[in-house]
Design a protein around this motif. Structure first.
Motif, PDB file in Angstrom:
ATOM      1  N   GLY A 119       0.944  -1.428  -0.213  1.00 12.40           N
ATOM      2  CA  GLY A 119       0.288  -0.015  -0.607  1.00 12.40           C
ATOM      3  C   GLY A 119       1.116   0.849   0.404  1.00 12.40           C
ATOM      4  O   GLY A 119       1.130   2.868  -0.427  1.00 12.40           O
ATOM      5  N   LEU A 120       2.039   1.305   0.639  1.00 17.46           N
ATOM      6  CA  LEU A 120       2.838   2.207   0.690  1.00 17.46           C
ATOM      7  C   LEU A 120       3.412   2.590  -0.544  1.00 17.46           C
ATOM      8  O   LEU A 120       3.623   4.558  -1.277  1.00 17.46           O
ATOM      9  CB  LEU A 120       4.040   2.027   1.686  1.00 17.46           C
ATOM     10  CG  LEU A 120       3.860   2.065   3.520  1.00 17.46           C
ATOM     11  CD1 LEU A 120       4.575   1.766   3.853  1.00 17.46           C
ATOM     12  CD2 LEU A 120       3.282   3.461   3.739  1.00 17.46           C
ATOM     13  N   GLU A 121       3.618   1.471  -1.423  1.00 13.75           N
ATOM     14  CA  GLU A 121       4.020   1.906  -2.341  1.00 13.75           C
ATOM     15  C   GLU A 121       3.111   2.453  -3.546  1.00 13.75           C
ATOM     16  O   GLU A 121       3.310   3.550  -4.786  1.00 13.75           O
ATOM     17  CB  GLU A 121       4.926   0.872  -3.050  1.00 13.75           C
ATOM     18  CG  GLU A 121       5.874   0.711  -4.810  1.00 13.75           C
ATOM     19  CD  GLU A 121       6.499   1.631  -4.739  1.00 13.75           C
ATOM     20  OE1 GLU A 121       6.941   2.239  -6.046  1.00 13.75           O
ATOM     21  OE2 GLU A 121       6.943   2.033  -3.772  1.00 13.75           O
ATOM     22  N   LEU A 122       1.641   1.815  -3.128  1.00 17.81           N
ATOM     23  CA  LEU A 122       0.673   2.352  -4.447  1.00 17.81           C
ATOM     24  C   LEU A 122       0.524   4.219  -3.955  1.00 17.81           C
ATOM     25  O   LEU A 122       0.627   4.905  -4.984  1.00 17.81           O
ATOM     26  CB  LEU A 122      -0.409   1.263  -4.270  1.00 17.81           C
ATOM     27  CG  LEU A 122      -0.160  -0.184  -4.674  1.00 17.81           C
ATOM     28  CD1 LEU A 122      -1.894  -0.394  -4.328  1.00 17.81           C
ATOM     29  CD2 LEU A 122      -0.061   0.034  -5.871  1.00 17.81           C
ATOM     30  N   ALA A 123       0.394   4.072  -2.702  1.00 18.47           N
ATOM     31  CA  ALA A 123       0.583   5.570  -2.374  1.00 18.47           C
ATOM     32  C   ALA A 123       1.037   6.402  -3.162  1.00 18.47           C
ATOM     33  O   ALA A 123       1.162   7.411  -3.316  1.00 18.47           O
ATOM     34  CB  ALA A 123       0.069   5.925  -1.418  1.00 18.47           C
ATOM     35  N   ARG A 124       2.766   6.308  -3.349  1.00 20.81           N
ATOM     36  CA  ARG A 124       3.463   7.156  -3.581  1.00 20.81           C
ATOM     37  C   ARG A 124       3.156   6.641  -5.302  1.00 20.81           C
ATOM     38  O   ARG A 124       3.614   7.968  -5.662  1.00 20.81           O
ATOM     39  CB  ARG A 124       5.161   6.093  -3.166  1.00 20.81           C
ATOM     40  CG  ARG A 124       6.599   6.742  -3.497  1.00 20.81           C
ATOM     41  CD  ARG A 124       7.122   6.218  -3.391  1.00 20.81           C
ATOM     42  NE  ARG A 124       7.506   5.764  -4.636  1.00 20.81           N
ATOM     43  CZ  ARG A 124       8.130   5.941  -5.481  1.00 20.81           C
ATOM     44  NH1 ARG A 124       9.095   6.418  -5.877  1.00 20.81           N
ATOM     45  NH2 ARG A 124       8.488   4.351  -6.829  1.00 20.81           N
ATOM     46  N   LEU A 125       3.004   5.761  -5.917  1.00 20.02           N
ATOM     47  CA  LEU A 125       2.950   5.888  -7.419  1.00 20.02           C
ATOM     48  C   LEU A 125       1.817   6.532  -7.443  1.00 20.02           C
ATOM     49  O   LEU A 125       1.273   7.819  -8.166  1.00 20.02           O
ATOM     50  CB  LEU A 125       2.372   5.020  -8.068  1.00 20.02           C
ATOM     51  CG  LEU A 125       3.706   3.899  -7.776  1.00 20.02           C
ATOM     52  CD1 LEU A 125       3.123   2.566  -8.222  1.00 20.02           C
ATOM     53  CD2 LEU A 125       4.958   4.183  -8.859  1.00 20.02           C
ATOM     54  N   SER A 126       0.733   7.021  -6.553  1.00 21.63           N
ATOM     55  CA  SER A 126      -0.627   7.948  -7.200  1.00 21.63           C
ATOM     56  C   SER A 126       0.218   9.523  -6.662  1.00 21.63           C
ATOM     57  O   SER A 126      -0.261   9.949  -7.157  1.00 21.63           O
ATOM     58  CB  SER A 126      -1.478   7.952  -5.965  1.00 21.63           C
ATOM     59  OG  SER A 126      -2.439   8.600  -5.866  1.00 21.63           O
ATOM     60  N   LYS A 127       1.120   9.446  -5.823  1.00 15.69           N
ATOM     61  CA  LYS A 127       1.353  10.446  -5.474  1.00 15.69           C
ATOM     62  C   LYS A 127       1.740  11.162  -6.298  1.00 15.69           C
ATOM     63  O   LYS A 127       2.396  12.221  -6.826  1.00 15.69           O
ATOM     64  CB  LYS A 127       2.301  11.330  -4.413  1.00 15.69           C
ATOM     65  CG  LYS A 127       1.278  11.058  -2.964  1.00 15.69           C
ATOM     66  CD  LYS A 127       1.768  11.310  -1.650  1.00 15.69           C
ATOM     67  CE  LYS A 127       0.749  10.693   0.045  1.00 15.69           C
ATOM     68  NZ  LYS A 127       1.731  10.022   0.833  1.00 15.69           N
ATOM     69  N   LEU A 128       3.434  10.489  -6.764  1.00 14.71           N
ATOM     70  CA  LEU A 128       4.474  10.424  -7.770  1.00 14.71           C
ATOM     71  C   LEU A 128       3.787  11.318  -9.147  1.00 14.71           C
ATOM     72  O   LEU A 128       3.589  11.947 -10.028  1.00 14.71           O
ATOM     73  CB  LEU A 128       5.193  10.041  -8.018  1.00 14.71           C
ATOM     74  CG  LEU A 128       6.701   9.768  -9.044  1.00 14.71           C
ATOM     75  CD1 LEU A 128       7.219  11.195  -8.650  1.00 14.71           C
ATOM     76  CD2 LEU A 128       7.090   8.533  -8.735  1.00 14.71           C
ATOM     77  N   THR A 129       2.549  10.404 -10.089  1.00 20.62           N
ATOM     78  CA  THR A 129       2.366  10.194 -11.207  1.00 20.62           C
ATOM     79  C   THR A 129       1.170  12.309 -10.920  1.00 20.62           C
ATOM     80  O   THR A 129       0.922  12.538 -11.956  1.00 20.62           O
ATOM     81  CB  THR A 129       0.927   9.690 -11.186  1.00 20.62           C
ATOM     82  OG1 THR A 129       0.064   9.405 -10.001  1.00 20.62           O
ATOM     83  CG2 THR A 129       1.368   8.336 -11.431  1.00 20.62           C
ATOM     84  N   ALA A 130       0.576  12.233 -10.156  1.00 20.31           N
ATOM     85  CA  ALA A 130      -0.303  13.589  -9.835  1.00 20.31           C
ATOM     86  C   ALA A 130       0.565  14.465  -9.572  1.00 20.31           C
ATOM     87  O   ALA A 130       0.602  15.640 -10.525  1.00 20.31           O
ATOM     88  CB  ALA A 130      -1.053  13.558  -8.958  1.00 20.31           C
ATOM     89  N   LYS A 131       2.017  14.863  -9.348  1.00 16.13           N
ATOM     90  CA  LYS A 131       3.059  15.600  -9.096  1.00 16.13           C
ATOM     91  C   LYS A 131       3.186  16.063 -10.340  1.00 16.13           C
ATOM     92  O   LYS A 131       3.344  16.732 -10.953  1.00 16.13           O
ATOM     93  CB  LYS A 131       3.998  15.669  -7.942  1.00 16.13           C
ATOM     94  CG  LYS A 131       4.952  15.710  -7.831  1.00 16.13           C
ATOM     95  CD  LYS A 131       4.221  17.534  -6.934  1.00 16.13           C
ATOM     96  CE  LYS A 131       5.144  18.019  -5.924  1.00 16.13           C
ATOM     97  NZ  LYS A 131       4.896  19.110  -5.331  1.00 16.13           N
ATOM     98  N   ILE A 132       3.931  14.711 -10.873  1.00 13.73           N
ATOM     99  CA  ILE A 132       4.180  14.780 -12.097  1.00 13.73           C
ATOM    100  C   ILE A 132       3.454  16.031 -13.187  1.00 13.73           C
ATOM    101  O   ILE A 132       3.649  16.378 -14.282  1.00 13.73           O
ATOM    102  CB  ILE A 132       4.820  13.192 -12.948  1.00 13.73           C
ATOM    103  CG1 ILE A 132       5.880  12.659 -12.303  1.00 13.73           C
ATOM    104  CG2 ILE A 132       5.022  13.249 -14.447  1.00 13.73           C
ATOM    105  CD1 ILE A 132       6.874  11.256 -13.067  1.00 13.73           C
TER     106      ILE A 132
END
Length: 407
Positions: A119-132
């Motif tokens: 879940g932590l990795e999925l959450a990180r990917l969510s934040k990263l794609t939005a940030k990009i």
């Protein structure tokens, strides 16, 4: 890297009425469940990550065929209908519009706890794609929607959309875990939006030198974005016009549905008794489920399944919509206990239409077709956001098949 285009999405106001949103949720669930059953949940993720398929998916569900509202309404309907069956289906839809988008990481943590995924990795990917997409892409679009869809195996896609108030357009961004090799260099699956000139692009392959120098300056990675490749331009006109549709495909499908009764085809015997108008809708739904990626380059064609809530190309035929949902749900339930006859028959609809295209001459009278659908809409419980469809004032509808030659 898999990149297949971009598209201009005009911003539309208004809302999705309850009578349509409920049906969108039911049909959306049935289509997703069928794809997962016939293929895999990975295929569901892959299709959602394809903007051409996604736009066609929204059109076949009765939404405005070209507007930005498809993104919000389709994903909202899917989240409501799919998530209650997430454990059974193995598909989880997180995020949403506005404040709901900010809850995505928390929702993904819950998914991780339920499935054993990180879940932590999925959450990180969510934040990263939005940030990009929100920070790195200096294209004038501000994100207001973010959805993260993941299956129980960890395959995921991200669909997010930004708004440009100045131009009155929206841009939809698609990510797919299978295609992301680097978040630094050409990461996206697709970017959906109108080309508005040169933009700052720090994830383009040609920006490698710039990225390296930026690292030297700030001692950290720069934000990322993707160069636009190819454009699917969704026009500003609200009505569906002949130029928006592949007439060879549409004409062959209409010929199959209306000029030949289902009993003429041995493979369609299980659909006997169903009228040609429902066959028309089912054939387009069948293509959404079973069609290959090359079949979705004219999303407007799929609006001829269930019309549009604003009356373009014609009012939503509620009775046909309900019969389509019931037929697909029945086929799914029968398939679960080993009886795949109806599901097979639905699959054959799109196959027969595709085969008919080989020798089909596209001479369909497009204006007559649209007029006929509008004139006869009252027969099928036609509705729009403006109200119920009424019979034509004349004694004989202008769209009567005896007066208008469609083929």
């Amino acid at each position: 890297m898999k990149r297949s285009g971009s598209a201009d999405l005009p911003l539309h106001g208004g809302h999705v009425p309850l009578w349509l949103s409920e049906r969108m949720a039911k049909l959306g669930l049935a289509i997703v469940e069928t794809i997962a059953m016939e293929f895999s949940t990975e295929q569901v993720i892959s299709k959602l990550a394809n903007p051409f398929w996604f736009q066609s998916f929204g059109a076949v569900m009765g939404m405005d065929w070209h507007s930005s509202g498809i993104t919000t309404s389709v994903l909202g309907a899917l989240k409501r209908s799919v998530n209650p069956h997430a454990k059974e289906l193995g598909i989880y839809i997180c995020g949403g519009k506005g404040k709901h988008s900010t809850k995505t990481p928390d929702e993904l943590m819950v998914v991780g706890n339920r499935t054993g995924l990180n879940g932590l990795e999925l959450a990180r990917l969510s934040k990263l794609t939005a940030k990009i997409d929100n920070t790195a892409i200096q294209d004038g679009f501000q994100l207001y929607q973010h959805n993260f869809i993941v299956n129980a195996k960890g395959d995921w896609c991200v669909i997010q959309q930004g708004m440009n108030n100045y131009t009155g357009t929206a841009r939809r961004y698609h990510w797919h875990s299978k295609d992301v090799i680097s978040f630094v260099n050409e990461p996206h699956t697709f970017i959906y939006g109108q080309n508005q000139g040169q933009i700052l692009n720090l994830t383009a392959a040609t920006a490698e030198d710039t990225r390296q120098k930026s690292l030297l300056i700030v001692n950290e990675h720069p934000e990322r974005m993707l160069r636009e490749i190819n454009h699917l331009v969704m026009p500003n006109h609200h009505d569906v016009r002949m130029k928006d549709v592949n007439m060879k495909r549409l004409g062959a499908m209409l010929w199959m549905a209306h000029e030949n009764q289902p009993e003429d085809f041995e493979d369609l015997l299980m659909l006997k008794g169903m009228g040609p108008r429902t066959i028309q809708s089912l054939a387009l739904v069948s293509e959404v489920i079973y069609g290959t990626p090359t079949r979705f380059d004219d999303p407007a064609r799929f609006s001829f399944a269930h019309g549009g809530k604003d009356g373009h190309p014609f009012p939503v035929p509620v009775n046909v919509f309900d019969e389509t949902i019931t037929t697909l749900q029945t086929a799914i339930n029968r398939a679960k206990i080993g009886n795949t006859d109806k599901l097979y028959a639905i699959q054959k609809l799109s196959e027969i239409a595709r085969n008919a295209e080989k020798d089909f001459t596209p001479n369909t009278n497009f204006d007559a077709l649209v007029q006929k659908e509008r004139s006869e809409s009252y027969k099928y419980g036609g509705r729009t956001i403006f109200g119920e469809a009424k019979p034509p004032k004349s004694n004989k509808p202008k769209g009567d098949s005896n007066q208008l030659k469609l083929f």
